[in-house]
Design an enzyme around this catalytic site. Structure first.
Site, short mmCIF file in Angstrom:
data_model
loop_
_atom_site.label_atom_id
_atom_site.label_comp_id
_atom_site.label_asym_id
_atom_site.label_seq_id
_atom_site.Cartn_x
_atom_site.Cartn_y
_atom_site.Cartn_z
N LYS A 169 28.18 38.33 41.87
CA LYS A 169 29.42 38.61 41.53
C LYS A 169 29.55 38.05 40.26
O LYS A 169 29.03 36.99 39.72
CB LYS A 169 30.66 38.64 42.13
CG LYS A 169 31.97 39.20 42.41
CD LYS A 169 31.42 40.35 42.74
CE LYS A 169 33.20 41.42 42.79
NZ LYS A 169 32.85 42.66 43.35
N ASP B 186 34.34 46.82 39.02
CA ASP B 186 35.49 45.51 40.18
C ASP B 186 36.66 45.94 39.73
O ASP B 186 36.82 46.80 38.22
CB ASP B 186 34.87 44.79 40.40
CG ASP B 186 35.77 43.94 41.47
OD1 ASP B 186 34.91 43.95 43.11
OD2 ASP B 186 36.85 43.31 41.65
P1 NDP Z 1 40.81 48.65 40.02
O1 NDP Z 1 40.15 48.05 38.20
O2 NDP Z 1 40.37 50.28 39.26
O3 NDP Z 1 42.56 48.59 40.40
C1 NDP Z 1 42.64 47.64 40.27
C2 NDP Z 1 44.20 47.49 41.51
O4 NDP Z 1 44.53 47.04 41.88
C3 NDP Z 1 45.70 48.23 40.39
O5 NDP Z 1 45.98 49.48 40.88
C4 NDP Z 1 45.92 46.96 39.75
O6 NDP Z 1 47.46 46.86 39.64
C5 NDP Z 1 45.89 46.47 41.38
N1 NDP Z 1 46.19 44.91 41.55
C6 NDP Z 1 44.46 43.81 40.43
N2 NDP Z 1 45.17 42.96 40.76
C7 NDP Z 1 45.88 42.63 41.65
C8 NDP Z 1 47.46 41.98 41.62
N3 NDP Z 1 46.72 40.37 41.54
N4 NDP Z 1 48.07 41.77 42.41
C9 NDP Z 1 48.72 43.56 42.52
N5 NDP Z 1 47.84 44.44 42.12
C10 NDP Z 1 46.96 43.95 41.49
O7 NDP Z 1 39.68 47.69 41.00
P2 NDP Z 1 39.35 48.72 41.59
O8 NDP Z 1 39.38 49.69 42.38
O9 NDP Z 1 37.57 48.65 41.13
O10 NDP Z 1 39.37 47.06 42.80
C11 NDP Z 1 39.94 47.52 43.98
C12 NDP Z 1 39.73 46.40 44.70
O11 NDP Z 1 38.52 47.17 45.87
C13 NDP Z 1 39.52 45.08 44.55
O12 NDP Z 1 39.62 43.75 45.71
C14 NDP Z 1 37.59 44.82 44.46
O13 NDP Z 1 37.27 44.13 44.67
C15 NDP Z 1 37.66 46.20 46.08
N6 NDP Z 1 36.69 46.97 45.79
C16 NDP Z 1 35.37 47.37 44.43
C17 NDP Z 1 34.49 48.43 44.51
C18 NDP Z 1 34.31 48.95 43.24
O14 NDP Z 1 33.19 50.05 43.86
N7 NDP Z 1 35.18 49.15 42.59
C19 NDP Z 1 33.83 48.55 45.43
C20 NDP Z 1 34.19 47.45 46.70
C21 NDP Z 1 35.10 46.06 46.90
P3 NDP Z 1 47.29 46.33 38.18
O15 NDP Z 1 46.82 47.89 36.78
O16 NDP Z 1 49.22 46.96 37.54
O17 NDP Z 1 46.24 45.13 37.63
O1 2IT Z 2 33.08 44.91 45.96
C1 2IT Z 2 31.86 45.72 45.43
O2 2IT Z 2 31.07 45.71 46.26
C2 2IT Z 2 31.74 46.16 44.63
N1 2IT Z 2 32.88 45.89 43.06
C3 2IT Z 2 31.11 46.83 43.68
C4 2IT Z 2 29.74 46.07 43.60
C5 2IT Z 2 28.51 47.48 43.54
O3 2IT Z 2 27.14 46.72 42.94
O4 2IT Z 2 28.98 48.25 43.45
#
Ligand code: NDP
Ligand code: 2IT
Length: 444
Positions: free
Chosen positions: A124, A164
Site C-alpha cells: 500500500k 484508493d
Molecule cells: P473515494 O476517494 O472514491 O471515496 C471516499 C469516500 O469516503 C468519500 O465519500 C469520502 O468523503 C469518504 N471519506 C473518506 N475519508 C473519510 C473520513 N475520514 N471520514 C468520513 N468520510 C470519509 O475512495 P474509495 O471509494 O476508493 O474508497 C473507500 C473505501 O474503500 C476506503 O476504505 C478504501 O480503502 C476502500 N477500498 C477501495 C477500493 C478501490 O478499489 N477503490 C478497493 C477496496 C477497498 P469526502 O469526499 O468528504 O472525503
Molecule cells: O484496498 C484495496 O483493495 C484497494 N484499494 C485496491 C487495490 C488494488 O490494487 O486494486
C-alpha cells in the site's frame, strides 16, 4: 514466539501505530488456534515475519501550487509481503495518511490478496496530500512529484500500485504517464488505468459490485432475497457509488450515502437518476453530498454518519473506524441482518464484537471488498497477454472469485452451531496460503 507474545512485542515496539496494531490484533487473535496446530510455524517465527512489512519507503514530495507556492508532503510505499506474487495494493491521498494507516492497509491487503486466488502479494502507498479543492494541474504536478521518487521501487513484476481514497482514474493516469516517462517501459505497472491505455473493463465498478456479489452469497446461506431490502451505505466515492448502482439494479433500496461532512437520507431509496447526479457531483464537479440534499430536498444529517437510520443491511464504504460500538448497537436495535464492508476496517473492534455476538451476516472488508484488487489482478493478466477481455468475461470472473472467497470463509469459519464467522474464515484462509508459501521459500 507464540502468536500472543508476538502481538505484545509489536505493541511495545510500535506504540504510536494504533491502526496497524488494531489490524494485527484482529488477525492474530483469530488465527491463533490454527497457528498453534503447526509447531513448524513457531520454529520459523512465521507470525512475526508476516506482521512486519518487508520494507517501507518514505520520502518528501515537494511541488509548486497554482499560486507559485512550494508545498511539501510526505509520500510512502509499504511493501508488506510478496510470498505469493508481486506486491499489490492501492495508493491513498488523504490528509490523514501516516505510516500507521498505510501499514494497516498493507497488512490487510496481504490477506485479502491471498483470498482472491490470484498471485498477488500485499502493499500500500500514499501521501498526506489533500486533493480537496486542488486544481487539475495541481493534482497532476503532485502525482508527478510523487512518482519521481516512487518509480524506481515499482514495476509490473515487483510492485503494482492502484487507486484508493483520493486516487481514481485521473490520478492513476497522471502517475502511470510519469512512471512510463521515467522507467521507459510500457508493461502496465499500475492498475485502474484508462481503457485506452491498458485498463480493464469493470475495474472501476469492481469493488462495489464485488461487495454486492459477496453479500448475495451470504444472504443465500439464509435464503434471504435482496429485493426490497433497505441498505445504508456510507461514502459517495468509487466504492459507495458502484455498490449503490448494483443494488439498484437488483431492486434493493439505497437509503443513505454520505461524505466526511454529513449524510443524505432517502427513506424510499434513491433513484437511478439521483445516483447519476451523485456520480457527476463527485467525479466531475467534485462537490459535497449536501448539494444532493439541496437539489432533491431530502433529509441531511449534518456532521453525522448513516448508522442511526432504519435499514436491513449496512455497507460501510468510506474509511477505517467509521462505525463504532454505539453505531453497531443502533443498527442491531433497528434489526440489521447483514453488514458487508466496502471500506477497509470500517468497524471498530467493539462493533465487530457486537456483530459476531448477534450472529448477523457480517463480512469483513478483506473478504467483501476484495473484488477491486481481484479485477486489478485480471488487469495485470490482460496486460501480460497484451489482450483484453469483454465486460461480460471480466464480470463473470469477478462473480466466480467472490463466490470462491465466500466458500473459503465458510470452510474455515463455520462454527459448531452452523453459523459462519466470516472474520475467522477470511483470516485463517488468507493466512494459511501466505504461511505455506513463506515456509516453502525459507527464511528470506
Ligand atoms: P473515494 O476517494 O472514491 O471515496 C471516499 C469516500 O469516503 C468519500 O465519500 C469520502 O468523503 C469518504 N471519506 C473518506 N475519508 C473519510 C473520513 N475520514 N471520514 C468520513 N468520510 C470519509 O475512495 P474509495 O471509494 O476508493 O474508497 C473507500 C473505501 O474503500 C476506503 O476504505 C478504501 O480503502 C476502500 N477500498 C477501495 C477500493 C478501490 O478499489 N477503490 C478497493 C477496496 C477497498 P469526502 O469526499 O468528504 O472525503
Ligand atoms: O484496498 C484495496 O483493495 C484497494 N484499494 C485496491 C487495490 C488494488 O490494487 O486494486
Amino acid at each position: 514466539m507464540k502468536a500472543s507474545e508476538v502481538l505484545n512485542d509489536l505493541k511495545r515496539r510500535f506504540p504510536n501505530e494504533p491502526e496497524y496494531l488494531q489490524a494485527v490484533e484482529e488477525v492474530i487473535t483469530t488465527i491463533e488456534e490454527e497457528y498453534n496446530k503447526h509447531p513448524e510455524f513457531e520454529r520459523y517465527n512465521l507470525i512475526e515475519r508476516l506482521c512486519l512489512p518487508d520494507r517501507i519507503f518514505s520520502f518528501r514530495i515537494s511541488w509548486v501550487d497554482d499560486k507559485g507556492k512550494v508545498q511539501n508532503n510526505m509520500g510512502y510505499r509499504i511493501q508488506h509481503n510478496n510470498a505469493i506474487g508481486p506486491y499489490k495494493g492501492g495508493i491513498r491521498f488523504h490528509s490523514s495518511v501516516n505510516q500507521s494507516i498505510l501499514k494497516f492497509l498493507a497488512f490487510e491487503q496481504t490477506f485479502k490478496n491471498s483470498l482472491t486466488t490470484l498471485p498477488m502479494g500485499g502493499g500500500k502507498g500514499g501521501s498526506d496530500f489533500n486533493p480537496k479543492g486542488k486544481s487539475d494541474m495541481e493534482v497532476m504536478r503532485f502525482c508527478q512529484a510523487y512518482v519521481a521518487e516512487l518509480w524506481r521501487h515499482i514495476g509490473a513484476e515487483t510492485d503494482v500500485p492502484a487507486g484508493d481514497i483520493g486516487v481514481g482514474g485521473r490520478e492513476v493516469g497522471y502517475m502511470y504517464g510519469y512512471y512510463k516517462k521515467m522507467a521507459r517501459e510500457n508493461t502496465g505497472t499500475f492498475t485502474g488505468k484508462g481503457l485506452e491505455f491498458g485498463g480493464s473493463l469493470v475495474r472501476p465498478e469492481a469493488t462495489g459490485y464485488g461487495n454486492v456479489y459477496f453479500l448475495l452469497n451470504m444472504l443465500a446461506t439464509r435464503g434471504i432475497d435482496i429485493k426490497g431490502k433497505k441498505v445504508a451505505i456510507s461514502g459517495s466515492g468509487n466504492v459507495a457509488t458502484y455498490t449503490a448502482k448494483k443494488l439498484l439494479s437488483l431492486g434493493a433500496k439505497v437509503v443513505t450515502m454520505s461524505d466526511s461532512n454529513g449524510t443524505i437520507y432517502v427513506p424510499d431509496g434513491i433513484t437511478e437518476e439521483q445516483l447519476d447526479y451523485i456520480f457527476k457531483l463527485k467525479n466531475i464537479y467534485r462537490g459535497r453530498i449536501k448539494e444532493f440534499a439541496e437539489e432533491y430536498d431530502c433529509e441531511y444529517f449534518d456532521g453525522e454518519r448513516p448508522w442511526k437510520v432504519k435499514c436491513d443491511i449496512a455497507m460501510p464504504s468510506a474509511t477505517q473506524n467509521e462505525l463504532d460500538g454505539d453505531d453497531a448497537k443502533m443498527l442491531l436495535e433497528n434489526g440489521v441482518i447483514a453488514v458487508s464492508e466496502g471500506a477497509n476496517m470500517p468497524s471498530t473492534p467493539e462493533a465487530v464484537r457486537q456483530f459476531l455476538e448477534a450472529k448477523i451476516l457480517y463480512a469483513p472488508g478483506k473478504a467483501a471488498n476484495a473484488g477491486g484488487v481481484s479485477v486489478s489482478g485480471l488487469e495485470m493478466a490482460q496486460n501480460s497477454q497484451k489482450f483484453s477481455w469483454s465486460a461480460e468475461e471480466v464480470d463473470a470472473k469477478l462473480q466466480s472469485i467472490m463466490k470462491n472467497i465466500h466458500e473459503q470463509c465458510v470452510k474455515y469459519g463455520t462454527e459448531a452451531d452452523g453459523t459462519v464467522n466470516y472474520v475467522k474464515g477470511a483470516n485463517v484462509a488468507g493466512f494459511m496460503k501466505v504461511a505455506k508459501a513463506m515456509m516453502a521459500q525459507g527464511i528470506i
